[in-house]
Design a protein around this motif. Structure first.
Motif, PDB file in Angstrom:
ATOM      1  N   ARG A  33       0.749  -1.176  -0.023  1.00  0.00           N
ATOM      2  CA  ARG A  33      -0.369   0.082   0.118  1.00  0.00           C
ATOM      3  C   ARG A  33       0.996   1.448   0.555  1.00  0.00           C
ATOM      4  NH1 ARG A  33      -2.444  -0.410   5.458  1.00  0.00           N
ATOM      5  NH2 ARG A  33      -0.554  -0.959   6.486  1.00  0.00           N
ATOM      6  N   ASP A  34       2.774   1.430   0.580  1.00  0.00           N
ATOM      7  CA  ASP A  34       3.025   2.240   0.592  1.00  0.00           C
ATOM      8  C   ASP A  34       4.141   2.268  -0.538  1.00  0.00           C
ATOM      9  OD1 ASP A  34       3.977   4.986   2.002  1.00  0.00           O
ATOM     10  OD2 ASP A  34       5.247   3.777   3.533  1.00  0.00           O
ATOM     11  N   LEU A  35       3.940   2.296  -1.527  1.00  0.00           N
ATOM     12  CA  LEU A  35       4.475   2.304  -3.105  1.00  0.00           C
ATOM     13  C   LEU A  35       5.299   3.678  -2.966  1.00  0.00           C
ATOM     14  CD1 LEU A  35       2.906   0.778  -5.530  1.00  0.00           C
ATOM     15  CD2 LEU A  35       3.564  -0.139  -4.308  1.00  0.00           C
ATOM     16  N   SER A  36       5.251   4.765  -2.653  1.00  0.00           N
ATOM     17  CA  SER A  36       5.692   6.042  -2.530  1.00  0.00           C
ATOM     18  C   SER A  36       6.670   6.431  -0.899  1.00  0.00           C
ATOM     19  CB  SER A  36       5.169   7.023  -2.932  1.00  0.00           C
ATOM     20  OG  SER A  36       4.231   7.307  -1.894  1.00  0.00           O
ATOM     21  N   ALA A  37       6.420   5.816  -0.080  1.00  0.00           N
ATOM     22  CA  ALA A  37       7.160   5.532   1.363  1.00  0.00           C
ATOM     23  C   ALA A  37       7.167   6.845   2.177  1.00  0.00           C
ATOM     24  CB  ALA A  37       9.118   5.350   0.947  1.00  0.00           C
ATOM     25  N   ARG A  38       5.586   7.418   1.548  1.00  0.00           N
ATOM     26  CA  ARG A  38       5.413   8.129   2.499  1.00  0.00           C
ATOM     27  C   ARG A  38       4.752   8.371   4.509  1.00  0.00           C
ATOM     28  NH1 ARG A  38       1.752   8.232  -2.149  1.00  0.00           N
ATOM     29  NH2 ARG A  38       0.115   7.418  -0.414  1.00  0.00           N
ATOM     30  N   VAL A  42      10.404   4.141   3.690  1.00  0.00           N
ATOM     31  CA  VAL A  42      10.748   2.837   3.318  1.00  0.00           C
ATOM     32  C   VAL A  42      10.376   2.340   1.767  1.00  0.00           C
ATOM     33  CG1 VAL A  42      11.806   0.467   3.534  1.00  0.00           C
ATOM     34  CG2 VAL A  42      11.606   2.070   5.132  1.00  0.00           C
ATOM     35  N   ASP A  43      11.100   2.892   0.694  1.00  0.00           N
ATOM     36  CA  ASP A  43      10.296   2.330  -0.381  1.00  0.00           C
ATOM     37  C   ASP A  43       9.788   0.843  -0.856  1.00  0.00           C
ATOM     38  OD1 ASP A  43      10.158   2.104  -3.288  1.00  0.00           O
ATOM     39  OD2 ASP A  43      10.541   4.274  -3.580  1.00  0.00           O
ATOM     40  N   HIS A  44       8.571   0.544  -1.128  1.00  0.00           N
ATOM     41  CA  HIS A  44       8.016  -1.024  -0.546  1.00  0.00           C
ATOM     42  C   HIS A  44       9.134  -1.723  -2.456  1.00  0.00           C
ATOM     43  CE1 HIS A  44       6.047  -4.532  -1.402  1.00  0.00           C
ATOM     44  NE2 HIS A  44       5.959  -4.801  -0.383  1.00  0.00           N
ATOM     45  N   ARG A  45       9.080  -0.653  -3.735  1.00  0.00           N
ATOM     46  CA  ARG A  45       9.562  -1.383  -4.363  1.00  0.00           C
ATOM     47  C   ARG A  45      10.790  -1.463  -4.486  1.00  0.00           C
ATOM     48  NH1 ARG A  45       6.405   3.761  -8.069  1.00  0.00           N
ATOM     49  NH2 ARG A  45       7.246   4.072  -6.009  1.00  0.00           N
ATOM     50  N   ALA A  46      11.511  -0.513  -4.333  1.00  0.00           N
ATOM     51  CA  ALA A  46      13.209  -0.507  -4.085  1.00  0.00           C
ATOM     52  C   ALA A  46      13.524  -1.905  -2.661  1.00  0.00           C
ATOM     53  CB  ALA A  46      14.016   0.456  -3.016  1.00  0.00           C
ATOM     54  N   LEU A  47      12.736  -1.997  -2.165  1.00  0.00           N
ATOM     55  CA  LEU A  47      12.266  -3.574  -1.126  1.00  0.00           C
ATOM     56  C   LEU A  47      12.737  -4.523  -1.418  1.00  0.00           C
ATOM     57  CD1 LEU A  47      10.962  -2.820   2.327  1.00  0.00           C
ATOM     58  CD2 LEU A  47      14.033  -3.200   2.037  1.00  0.00           C
ATOM     59  N   SER A  89      26.403  -5.646  -1.202  1.00  0.00           N
ATOM     60  CA  SER A  89      25.645  -5.686  -2.360  1.00  0.00           C
ATOM     61  C   SER A  89      24.379  -5.128  -2.618  1.00  0.00           C
ATOM     62  CB  SER A  89      25.475  -7.086  -2.989  1.00  0.00           C
ATOM     63  OG  SER A  89      27.107  -7.760  -3.368  1.00  0.00           O
ATOM     64  N   VAL A  90      23.399  -5.907  -1.011  1.00  0.00           N
ATOM     65  CA  VAL A  90      21.784  -5.606  -1.132  1.00  0.00           C
ATOM     66  C   VAL A  90      22.136  -4.021  -0.765  1.00  0.00           C
ATOM     67  CG1 VAL A  90      20.145  -5.678   0.134  1.00  0.00           C
ATOM     68  CG2 VAL A  90      21.680  -7.258  -0.847  1.00  0.00           C
ATOM     69  N   GLY A  91      23.353  -3.046  -0.145  1.00  0.00           N
ATOM     70  CA  GLY A  91      23.281  -1.201  -0.552  1.00  0.00           C
ATOM     71  C   GLY A  91      23.613  -0.929  -1.840  1.00  0.00           C
ATOM     72  N   LEU A  92      24.117  -1.425  -2.742  1.00  0.00           N
ATOM     73  CA  LEU A  92      24.171  -0.947  -4.442  1.00  0.00           C
ATOM     74  C   LEU A  92      22.645  -0.554  -4.901  1.00  0.00           C
ATOM     75  CD1 LEU A  92      27.921  -2.220  -4.985  1.00  0.00           C
ATOM     76  CD2 LEU A  92      26.547   0.099  -4.710  1.00  0.00           C
ATOM     77  N   ALA A  93      21.781  -1.817  -4.395  1.00  0.00           N
ATOM     78  CA  ALA A  93      20.417  -2.726  -5.488  1.00  0.00           C
ATOM     79  C   ALA A  93      19.466  -1.692  -4.287  1.00  0.00           C
ATOM     80  CB  ALA A  93      21.013  -4.312  -4.844  1.00  0.00           C
ATOM     81  N   GLY A  94      20.482  -0.618  -3.053  1.00  0.00           N
ATOM     82  CA  GLY A  94      18.777  -0.002  -2.757  1.00  0.00           C
ATOM     83  C   GLY A  94      18.734  -0.630  -1.247  1.00  0.00           C
ATOM     84  N   GLY A  95      19.575  -1.234  -0.393  1.00  0.00           N
ATOM     85  CA  GLY A  95      19.303  -1.597   1.114  1.00  0.00           C
ATOM     86  C   GLY A  95      18.666  -2.386   1.760  1.00  0.00           C
ATOM     87  N   GLY A  96      18.494  -2.802   2.927  1.00  0.00           N
ATOM     88  CA  GLY A  96      17.445  -3.038   3.314  1.00  0.00           C
ATOM     89  C   GLY A  96      17.618  -3.966   3.346  1.00  0.00           C
ATOM     90  N   HIS A  97      16.743  -5.117   5.026  1.00  0.00           N
ATOM     91  CA  HIS A  97      17.231  -6.313   4.725  1.00  0.00           C
ATOM     92  C   HIS A  97      17.787  -7.364   5.695  1.00  0.00           C
ATOM     93  CE1 HIS A  97      14.201  -6.853   1.654  1.00  0.00           C
ATOM     94  NE2 HIS A  97      15.134  -5.934   0.765  1.00  0.00           N
ATOM     95  N   ARG A  98      18.969  -6.223   6.388  1.00  0.00           N
ATOM     96  CA  ARG A  98      19.530  -6.581   7.267  1.00  0.00           C
ATOM     97  C   ARG A  98      19.538  -7.864   8.650  1.00  0.00           C
ATOM     98  NH1 ARG A  98      24.362  -2.777  10.627  1.00  0.00           N
ATOM     99  NH2 ARG A  98      26.136  -4.419  10.934  1.00  0.00           N
TER     100      ARG A  98
END
Length: 278
Positions: A33-38, A42-47, A89-98
């Motif tokens: 529901r939060d595709l624009s990270a408002r 956190v941008d769901h598409r980037a995740l 590598s994940v950071g270069l791809a957008g980050g998250g998931h640590r």
């Protein structure tokens, strides 16, 4: 070179993570529901995109475990090195998931060591891996370890060294909800709330302290006590909790990573059962 089995374990882990990301509504957590990270910032598409960047590292962890053959200190150190490279590598791809990388990395390695083990047996093998120190880890304390020390919370390391008790609770919640007639999304949301209801989430402790953590735990318990997300009362309580946490900008991120771990182990049940039947 990784084997087909290593790549399959990695893809199953990434599938579990993207399955967790696809759930909605997840109180305080990024969802579709939060595709624009408002709301969650956190941008769901980037995740979703960066989740795919975990696959090579997870496959390498599986390969390292299969090559080592035992949950040794050497394997723990190698997994740590692969994990740090994968974080980059994940950071270069957008980050998250640590947090998810920590959970899934240990579980993938454990599943590679014991390819025919059941879900909870895999968690027990992961416990044996996590019992060893990572001798090449940076000496500076992480934020999570500092918060764990301050509040006496188990944290990510403690969760792993205890055999991932919240992953096992999530598996039990999945099974119970399915048996009660919940659909798959409802069962997964109930599993998430089960984790949230008792986890000493170091992210929440860092941002809102013990009082805030207890507020989140109580909210999650309230949904489950109302009957879970498959009931009208439980669904109403879920939406109320979701609105509350989004308004406060409180995010129980530790629970999301542990749910991904549970979904990964849950996916192994079908694979192991099929292999035994064959």
């Amino acid at each position: 070179m990784n084997s087909r089995e290593d790549d399959e374990l990695a893809q199953a882990a990434v599938g579990a993570l993207t399955g967790q990301l696809a759930l909605a509504p997840k109180p305080g957590l990024p969802d579709p529901r939060d595709l624009s990270a408002r709301t969650t910032r956190v941008d769901h598409r980037a995740l979703r995109w960066s989740a795919k960047a975990l696959a090579p590292g997870l496959a390498a962890m599986a390969a390292a475990a299969r090559r080592t053959g035992e949950p040794t200190a050497r394997l723990r150190t190698e997994l740590g090195a692969i994990g740090r490279c994968t974080e980059h590598s994940v950071g270069l791809a957008g980050g998250g998931h640590r947090g998810a990388l920590w959970v899934l990395g240990l579980l993938v390695a454990a599943a590679a060591l014991e390819p025919r083990a059941g879900a909870k047996d895999v968690a027990a093998v992961a416990k044996r891996i996590a019992a060893h120190p990572d001798r090449r880890a940076p000496r500076r304390p992480s934020r999570g370890s500092s918060i764990s020390a301050k509040y006496g919370a188990a944290g990510a390391r403690g969760e792993a060294r205890a055999g991932f008790p919240h992953v096992r609770r999530a598996l039990d919640a999945l099974a119970a909800a399915r048996s009660a007639g919940a659909d798959e999304d409802e069962a997964r949301l109930d599993a998430l709330l089960t984790v949230m209801s008792t986890l000493q989430d170091t992210e929440l402790l860092h941002t809102v302290g013990p009082t805030g953590l207890r507020h989140v735990q109580a909210g999650a318990r309230g949904v489950l006590e109302a009957g879970g997300t498959a009931t009208d009362a439980g669904r109403e309580a879920l939406y109320a909790l979701d609105a509350d946490l989004h308004a406060r900008a409180w995010s129980p991120r530790g629970s999301a990573g542990l749910l991904a771990g549970a979904l990964f182990l849950d996916s192994l049940v079908v694979t192991v059962s099929s292999a035994r039947a064959a």
